[in-house]
Design a protein around this motif. Structure first.
Motif, PDB file in Angstrom:
ATOM      1  N   TYR A 117       0.783  -1.244   0.000  1.00 32.77           N
ATOM      2  CA  TYR A 117       0.000   0.000   0.000  1.00 32.77           C
ATOM      3  C   TYR A 117       0.814   1.293   0.000  1.00 32.77           C
ATOM      4  O   TYR A 117       0.372   2.299  -0.549  1.00 32.77           O
ATOM      5  CB  TYR A 117      -0.955   0.006   1.201  1.00 32.77           C
ATOM      6  N   LEU A 118       1.969   1.295   0.666  1.00 38.62           N
ATOM      7  CA  LEU A 118       2.660   2.580   0.846  1.00 38.62           C
ATOM      8  C   LEU A 118       3.132   3.252  -0.449  1.00 38.62           C
ATOM      9  O   LEU A 118       2.983   4.479  -0.580  1.00 38.62           O
ATOM     10  CB  LEU A 118       3.813   2.446   1.854  1.00 38.62           C
ATOM     11  N   PRO A 119       3.700   2.540  -1.406  1.00 37.92           N
ATOM     12  CA  PRO A 119       4.160   3.257  -2.614  1.00 37.92           C
ATOM     13  C   PRO A 119       3.040   4.028  -3.317  1.00 37.92           C
ATOM     14  O   PRO A 119       3.241   5.180  -3.727  1.00 37.92           O
ATOM     15  CB  PRO A 119       4.724   2.135  -3.497  1.00 37.92           C
ATOM     16  N   GLY A 120       1.867   3.451  -3.410  1.00 37.23           N
ATOM     17  CA  GLY A 120       0.733   4.147  -4.040  1.00 37.23           C
ATOM     18  C   GLY A 120       0.284   5.345  -3.213  1.00 37.23           C
ATOM     19  O   GLY A 120       0.009   6.413  -3.744  1.00 37.23           O
ATOM     20  N   LEU A 121       0.232   5.148  -1.880  1.00 32.25           N
ATOM     21  CA  LEU A 121      -0.239   6.229  -0.995  1.00 32.25           C
ATOM     22  C   LEU A 121       0.743   7.389  -0.948  1.00 32.25           C
ATOM     23  O   LEU A 121       0.351   8.552  -0.901  1.00 32.25           O
ATOM     24  CB  LEU A 121      -0.426   5.681   0.435  1.00 32.25           C
ATOM     25  N   THR A 122       2.031   7.096  -0.966  1.00 37.56           N
ATOM     26  CA  THR A 122       3.020   8.176  -0.868  1.00 37.56           C
ATOM     27  C   THR A 122       3.156   8.937  -2.193  1.00 37.56           C
ATOM     28  O   THR A 122       3.467  10.123  -2.185  1.00 37.56           O
ATOM     29  CB  THR A 122       4.407   7.630  -0.454  1.00 37.56           C
ATOM     30  N   SER A 123       2.915   8.261  -3.291  1.00 38.17           N
ATOM     31  CA  SER A 123       3.075   8.928  -4.600  1.00 38.17           C
ATOM     32  C   SER A 123       1.840   9.717  -5.001  1.00 38.17           C
ATOM     33  O   SER A 123       1.862  10.460  -5.984  1.00 38.17           O
ATOM     34  CB  SER A 123       3.372   7.885  -5.686  1.00 38.17           C
ATOM     35  N   GLY A 124       0.754   9.549  -4.265  1.00 36.12           N
ATOM     36  CA  GLY A 124      -0.485  10.259  -4.617  1.00 36.12           C
ATOM     37  C   GLY A 124      -1.292   9.503  -5.667  1.00 36.12           C
ATOM     38  O   GLY A 124      -2.328   9.988  -6.108  1.00 36.12           O
ATOM     39  N   ALA A 125      -0.821   8.309  -6.058  1.00 35.95           N
ATOM     40  CA  ALA A 125      -1.581   7.514  -7.039  1.00 35.95           C
ATOM     41  C   ALA A 125      -2.898   7.060  -6.429  1.00 35.95           C
ATOM     42  O   ALA A 125      -3.914   6.967  -7.124  1.00 35.95           O
ATOM     43  CB  ALA A 125      -0.756   6.307  -7.482  1.00 35.95           C
ATOM     44  N   ILE A 126      -2.865   6.758  -5.125  1.00 35.54           N
ATOM     45  CA  ILE A 126      -4.107   6.431  -4.408  1.00 35.54           C
ATOM     46  C   ILE A 126      -4.151   7.248  -3.113  1.00 35.54           C
ATOM     47  O   ILE A 126      -3.123   7.766  -2.668  1.00 35.54           O
ATOM     48  CB  ILE A 126      -4.240   4.919  -4.086  1.00 35.54           C
ATOM     49  N   ILE A 127      -5.341   7.323  -2.536  1.00 34.79           N
ATOM     50  CA  ILE A 127      -5.526   8.086  -1.290  1.00 34.79           C
ATOM     51  C   ILE A 127      -6.042   7.130  -0.215  1.00 34.79           C
ATOM     52  O   ILE A 127      -6.761   6.170  -0.508  1.00 34.79           O
ATOM     53  CB  ILE A 127      -6.529   9.237  -1.505  1.00 34.79           C
ATOM     54  N   GLY A 128      -5.675   7.431   1.024  1.00 34.58           N
ATOM     55  CA  GLY A 128      -6.127   6.606   2.142  1.00 34.58           C
ATOM     56  C   GLY A 128      -7.142   7.329   3.008  1.00 34.58           C
ATOM     57  O   GLY A 128      -7.234   8.562   3.003  1.00 34.58           O
ATOM     58  N   ALA A 129      -7.914   6.539   3.769  1.00 33.60           N
ATOM     59  CA  ALA A 129      -8.878   7.100   4.720  1.00 33.60           C
ATOM     60  C   ALA A 129      -8.783   6.333   6.030  1.00 33.60           C
ATOM     61  O   ALA A 129      -8.328   5.175   6.057  1.00 33.60           O
ATOM     62  CB  ALA A 129     -10.293   7.012   4.150  1.00 33.60           C
ATOM     63  N   PHE A 130      -9.217   6.975   7.082  1.00 31.87           N
ATOM     64  CA  PHE A 130      -9.165   6.385   8.418  1.00 31.87           C
ATOM     65  C   PHE A 130     -10.589   6.395   8.968  1.00 31.87           C
ATOM     66  O   PHE A 130     -11.223   7.458   9.011  1.00 31.87           O
ATOM     67  CB  PHE A 130      -8.231   7.233   9.291  1.00 31.87           C
ATOM     68  N   ALA A 131     -11.104   5.241   9.353  1.00 33.54           N
ATOM     69  CA  ALA A 131     -12.515   5.156   9.725  1.00 33.54           C
ATOM     70  C   ALA A 131     -12.684   4.687  11.167  1.00 33.54           C
ATOM     71  O   ALA A 131     -12.651   3.486  11.457  1.00 33.54           O
ATOM     72  CB  ALA A 131     -13.239   4.220   8.756  1.00 33.54           C
ATOM     73  N   LEU A 132     -12.878   5.664  12.036  1.00 35.13           N
ATOM     74  CA  LEU A 132     -13.108   5.385  13.456  1.00 35.13           C
ATOM     75  C   LEU A 132     -14.517   5.833  13.863  1.00 35.13           C
ATOM     76  O   LEU A 132     -15.258   5.070  14.477  1.00 35.13           O
ATOM     77  CB  LEU A 132     -12.053   6.133  14.303  1.00 35.13           C
ATOM     78  N   SER A 133     -14.892   7.073  13.506  1.00 39.19           N
ATOM     79  CA  SER A 133     -16.159   7.654  13.980  1.00 39.19           C
ATOM     80  C   SER A 133     -17.367   6.884  13.464  1.00 39.19           C
ATOM     81  O   SER A 133     -17.379   6.382  12.339  1.00 39.19           O
ATOM     82  CB  SER A 133     -16.288   9.101  13.512  1.00 39.19           C
ATOM     83  N   GLU A 134     -18.377   6.852  14.304  1.00 39.58           N
ATOM     84  CA  GLU A 134     -19.632   6.184  13.957  1.00 39.58           C
ATOM     85  C   GLU A 134     -20.785   7.089  14.346  1.00 39.58           C
ATOM     86  O   GLU A 134     -20.591   8.043  15.107  1.00 39.58           O
ATOM     87  CB  GLU A 134     -19.741   4.856  14.723  1.00 39.58           C
ATOM     88  N   PRO A 135     -22.017   6.754  13.891  1.00 38.96           N
ATOM     89  CA  PRO A 135     -23.149   7.590  14.279  1.00 38.96           C
ATOM     90  C   PRO A 135     -23.213   7.797  15.799  1.00 38.96           C
ATOM     91  O   PRO A 135     -23.566   8.861  16.268  1.00 38.96           O
ATOM     92  CB  PRO A 135     -24.358   6.815  13.754  1.00 38.96           C
ATOM     93  N   GLU A 136     -22.851   6.761  16.562  1.00 39.74           N
ATOM     94  CA  GLU A 136     -22.914   6.921  18.027  1.00 39.74           C
ATOM     95  C   GLU A 136     -21.561   6.742  18.706  1.00 39.74           C
ATOM     96  O   GLU A 136     -21.487   6.398  19.882  1.00 39.74           O
ATOM     97  CB  GLU A 136     -23.931   5.937  18.600  1.00 39.74           C
ATOM     98  N   ALA A 137     -20.496   6.897  17.946  1.00 44.60           N
ATOM     99  CA  ALA A 137     -19.158   6.817  18.560  1.00 44.60           C
ATOM    100  C   ALA A 137     -18.275   7.862  17.891  1.00 44.60           C
ATOM    101  O   ALA A 137     -17.590   7.581  16.910  1.00 44.60           O
ATOM    102  CB  ALA A 137     -18.560   5.415  18.407  1.00 44.60           C
ATOM    103  N   GLY A 138     -18.356   9.074  18.414  1.00 44.03           N
ATOM    104  CA  GLY A 138     -17.517  10.165  17.921  1.00 44.03           C
ATOM    105  C   GLY A 138     -16.427  10.413  18.937  1.00 44.03           C
ATOM    106  O   GLY A 138     -15.342   9.829  18.872  1.00 44.03           O
ATOM    107  N   SER A 139     -16.757  11.220  19.944  1.00 45.51           N
ATOM    108  CA  SER A 139     -15.797  11.462  21.028  1.00 45.51           C
ATOM    109  C   SER A 139     -15.583  10.179  21.837  1.00 45.51           C
ATOM    110  O   SER A 139     -14.471   9.854  22.236  1.00 45.51           O
ATOM    111  CB  SER A 139     -16.322  12.564  21.951  1.00 45.51           C
ATOM    112  N   ASP A 140     -16.675   9.459  22.068  1.00 42.36           N
ATOM    113  CA  ASP A 140     -16.607   8.218  22.856  1.00 42.36           C
ATOM    114  C   ASP A 140     -16.188   7.069  21.937  1.00 42.36           C
ATOM    115  O   ASP A 140     -16.994   6.212  21.573  1.00 42.36           O
ATOM    116  CB  ASP A 140     -18.001   7.973  23.464  1.00 42.36           C
TER     117      ASP A 140
END
Ligand code: CAA
Length: 386
Positions: A117-140
């Motif tokens: 994954y890293l070569p694509g992500l670092t070159s800008g060929a692909i983009i990454g996302a981070f998915a933690l928040s949920e409808p009922e889990a933001g701060s908590d």
């Protein structure tokens, strides 16, 4: 055109100054011209992000072995400030890709995951996302409802994530999900999910107040089979992973806030010298001078906190507290400075051509994402009381 500012205490190296200059040149020559249109039409800056990848801004701290720039966090802060002065939508895409996705993968991923994954992500060929928040889990964040059921050689992923930066445009998602509810946060995992996996869908783009060029949406997982080799770290490491990447991510968002404040301040300074009222440039009126003095003081203080947090990270010292302090303070400075920038511009500040109304709208999110200001106070107070 915006100028740049240097910190007087931190002696920047030639290399760091070169990164700062490159980011400034890029932001002013490539981002400035279309930023109002992208904001107005919620147009994702695809071409601009591609160029940012080519220039090394999408994986700045990743080792060159995986296609990254091998730079330090101080350089990252400097680049984030320059890019955020002009376009905070580009800088949030950059920040999530660098701090949350690339950093997390390089630090905790297997060799195979890094190479994949890293070569694509670092070159800008692909983009990454981070998915933690949920409808009922933001701060908590420990209250994860998304489940990753262990099925032997794969996890069965079900649930919904909310407010995901790069949601529709990413190709790789680091998804936090609960595997063993009895173990609470120690039963949470982080899985690499790829766009196109069966059962994975993205929702419509949110129509946002600010950072409108970036795309934010919900993610829906319906019986998505994620191979076991896509888990990062040991079983149950997901929550600690999230906390670790967010601690670094907060330095990126603090620098984004710093850049929004610097951009608003520099535009105000220029305007105050040009605009005349009562026969003189408004910069000669004390009411404006006091505003500019407050802005400059707060921005210098915010910059020092950002650089301190980056320095702590580069020195392998604990940076949870300094990163949270930088984000707490810089995001307030961004908001206050942008509001005052609009005030200095008067009626012109209220229309799009003068940029400061956009900076004011963009500033608000820095007090909300990657932990609200209240969350930063929780992190700081826990550190100082322990
Ligand atoms: N590093 C490593 N581990 C950490 C840590 C850190 N910085 N911070 C906490 N942990 C660990 C703790 O040690 C603890 O583990 P053990 O029990 O095994 O010892 C575990 O995590 C739980 O910690 P807490 O008991 O402190 O958890 P809590 O529920 O009381 O609260 C919190 C923690 C700070 C409030 C946390 O939930 C939090 O940060 N919430 C905000 C979440 C957030 O920032 N969301 C942003 C979404 S991402 C985003 O916005 C990206 C984007 O799109 C731009």
């Amino acid at each position: 055109m915006l100028t740049t500012t240097q910190s007087s205490i931190f002696q920047l190296t030639e290399e760091q100054l070169a990164v700062q200059a490159a980011a400034r040149d890029f932001a002013q020559s490539e981002l400035w011209a279309g930023v109002i249109e992208r904001d107005e039409h919620q147009k994702f800056p695809a071409e601009q992000i591609k160029k940012m990848g080519e220039l090394g801004f999408m994986g700045m701290m990743v080792s060159p072995e995986y296609g990254g720039g091998g730079m330090d966090t101080v350089s990252y802060v400097l680049a984030m400030e320059e890019i955020s002065k002009v376009d905070a939508s580009c800088s949030v895409i950059m920040s999530v890709n660098n701090s949350l996705v690339c950093w997390g993968l390089e630090k905790y991923g297997t060799e195979e995951q890094k190479r994949k994954y890293l070569p694509g992500l670092t070159s800008g060929a692909i983009i990454g996302a981070f998915a933690l928040s949920e409808p009922e889990a933001g701060s908590d964040a420990t209250s994860q409802r998304t489940t990753a059921e262990d099925k032997g050689d794969y996890y069965l992923l079900n649930g919904t994530k909310n407010w995901i930066t790069n949601g529709t445009t990413a190709s790789v998602y680091l998804v936090i999900a609960q595997t063993n509810p009895e173990l609470k946060h120690r039963g949470i995992n982080v899985l690499i999910v790829e766009k196109g996996m069966d059962g994975f869908q993205t929702g419509p783009k949110e129509n946002k107040l600010g950072i409108r060029g970036s795309d934010t949406c919900s993610l829906m997982f319906n019986d998505v089979k994620v191979p076991k080799e896509n888990r990062i770290g040991e079983d149950g490491f997901g929550f600690k992973f999230a906390m670790q990447v967010l601690a670094g991510g907060r330095i990126g968002i603090a620098s984004q806030a710093l850049g929004i404040a610097s951009g608003a301040y520099e535009l105000s300074l220029k305007y105050a010298k040009e605009r005349k009222a009562f026969g003189v440039p408004i910069s000669q009126h004390q009411a404006i001078q006091f505003k500019l003095a407050d802005m400059a003081t707060n921005i210098d203080a915010a910059r020092l906190l950002c650089l301190q947090a980056a320095y702590d990270k580069d020195m392998h010292q604990d940076y949870a507290k300094s990163g949270a302090m930088a984000k707490l303070f810089a995001s307030k400075v961004a908001m206050d400075t942008a509001v005052e920038a609009v005030q200095i511009h008067g009626g012109y500040g209220f229309v799009k051509e003068y940029h400061v109304e956009r900076l004011m709208r963009d500033a608000k999110i820095t007090q909300i994402y990657e932990g609200t200001s209240e969350i930063q106070k929780i992190v700081i107070s826990r550190e100082i009381l322990k």
